[in-house]
Write an enzyme that holds these catalytic residues in place. Structure first.
Site, PDB file in Angstrom:
ATOM      1  N   ASP A  12      -1.922  -0.751   5.807  1.00  0.00           N
ATOM      2  CA  ASP A  12      -2.355  -0.213   7.109  1.00  0.00           C
ATOM      3  C   ASP A  12      -3.859  -0.023   7.228  1.00  0.00           C
ATOM      4  O   ASP A  12      -4.345   0.323   8.304  1.00  0.00           O
ATOM      5  CB  ASP A  12      -1.672   1.143   7.367  1.00  0.00           C
ATOM      6  CG  ASP A  12      -2.266   2.243   6.500  1.00  0.00           C
ATOM      7  OD1 ASP A  12      -2.504   1.973   5.300  1.00  0.00           O
ATOM      8  OD2 ASP A  12      -2.520   3.338   7.011  1.00  0.00           O
ATOM      9  N   ASP A  67      -0.297   5.164   0.913  1.00  0.00           N
ATOM     10  CA  ASP A  67      -0.587   6.125   1.990  1.00  0.00           C
ATOM     11  C   ASP A  67      -0.615   5.456   3.370  1.00  0.00           C
ATOM     12  O   ASP A  67      -1.374   4.520   3.591  1.00  0.00           O
ATOM     13  CB  ASP A  67      -1.956   6.785   1.773  1.00  0.00           C
ATOM     14  CG  ASP A  67      -1.975   7.644   0.532  1.00  0.00           C
ATOM     15  OD1 ASP A  67      -1.224   7.345  -0.403  1.00  0.00           O
ATOM     16  OD2 ASP A  67      -2.747   8.617   0.499  1.00  0.00           O
ATOM     17  N   ASP A  85       0.860  -1.178   0.000  1.00  0.00           N
ATOM     18  CA  ASP A  85       0.000   0.000   0.000  1.00  0.00           C
ATOM     19  C   ASP A  85       0.907   1.242   0.000  1.00  0.00           C
ATOM     20  O   ASP A  85       2.105   1.149   0.332  1.00  0.00           O
ATOM     21  CB  ASP A  85      -0.857  -0.050   1.275  1.00  0.00           C
ATOM     22  CG  ASP A  85      -1.650   1.214   1.495  1.00  0.00           C
ATOM     23  OD1 ASP A  85      -2.274   1.694   0.533  1.00  0.00           O
ATOM     24  OD2 ASP A  85      -1.649   1.732   2.637  1.00  0.00           O
TER      25      ASP A  85
HETATM   26 MG   LIG Z   1      -3.054   3.078   3.564  1.00  0.00          MG
END
Ligand SMILES: [Mg+2]
Length: 273
Positions: free
Chosen positions: A208, A15, A13
């Site tokens: 996340d 961000d 991922d």
């Molecule tokens: Mg993320």
């Protein structure tokens, strides 16, 4: 234990994972980016961003030799040298926008297709140029929901009848084809790598957010990076791979995860500090 010599595919991922949530810096991850690059290991971006947005970041990160997954798994884009057209999963953007067009009569919402660059820039805190890249979409539509929660349930039902689904992102809801996820795209790409190279790959994924869970669930090794501003996420106890939860956030947590699986000695030292 994994090593850099294994046939490893790493999915990440952006961000809040490889990139700092606020500053977009990846400074803390640079030593690992250098090591993976020296070992020629594929590092495949899997993001909710559009292909146009990812292509710029991918170049800056030095990852342009690899495919990437855009729009939460709705699209896979291949590097020019592979001579492979981009692949769309689920409904394409024109079909999604067309389906939403008919739902405007019954529900109050505004999607990126209903707004211009300047308006999207205002919604997202983007420059008009950034908004232009975010509006170049292939297979998912972000929208602002302006109706009540009861209507939202009816909206989901109406979408399901057209084989579309609604997921909750940070700021927007996202409409996409049923079954689309980063995990599904990563599984497809792993099979593609295996056919292309005629060997089995081990997969490691880092993320996340809730939209990363299918990705982490599909991987042999997973790093759940501690999110900055949300509740800890949980993965089903039945997942087959190994999971590491980072203590740090963003690119520092990203590096911590790779330390854990690829440099176990170092991870033990950190744990005992
Ligand atoms: Mg993320």
């Amino acid at each position: 234990m994994l090593t850099l010599k294994d046939n490893l595919l790493i999915f990440t991922d952006l961000d809040g994972s490889l990139l700092d949530h606020d500053s977009y810096s990846w400074q803390a991850a640079q030593p690992w980016l250098d090591r993976l690059s020296a070992a020629r290991l594929p590092l495949i971006i899997a993001s909710s961003k559009t292909a146009a947005e990812i292509a710029i970041l991918q170049q800056r990160l030095g990852l342009s030799a690899f495919p990437f997954i855009a729009e939460n798994g709705a699209q896979i884009v291949f590097p020019p040298g592979w001579r492979h057209p981009a692949r769309i999963f689920g409904a394409d953007y024109a079909a999604i926008v067309n389906a939403l067009h008919h739902l405007h009569a019954s529900f109050a919402f505004r999607g990126f297709a209903d707004a211009d660059d300047a308006t999207v820039a205002q919604w997202c805190g983007f420059t008009p140029q950034e908004a232009r890249l975010a509006r170049q979409r292939a297979g998912s539509e972000p929208l602002c929901w302006l109706d009540d929660q009861q209507q939202l349930a009816h909206f989901r039902h109406a979408l399901a009848q057209q084989r579309l689904t609604l997921t909750r992102g940070g700021r927007f809801y996202h409409v996409m084809g049923r079954g689309v996820s980063k995990g599904r795209a990563a599984r497809w790409l792993t099979r593609h790598y295996q056919l292309r190279h005629q060997r089995v790959f081990t997969t490691l994924a880092l993320g996340d957010g809730p939209n990363d869970l299918p990705l982490l669930q599909s991987a042999d090794y997973a790093v759940l990076i501690r999110a900055l501003r949300s509740e800890p996420l949980s993965l089903p106890a039945t997942r087959r791979g190994r999971l590491y939860r980072s203590r740090q956030t963003g690119p520092a947590g990203w590096s911590e995860g790779l330390d854990h699986f690829l440099l176990p000695g170092k991870a033990r030292r950190i744990a005992h500090e």
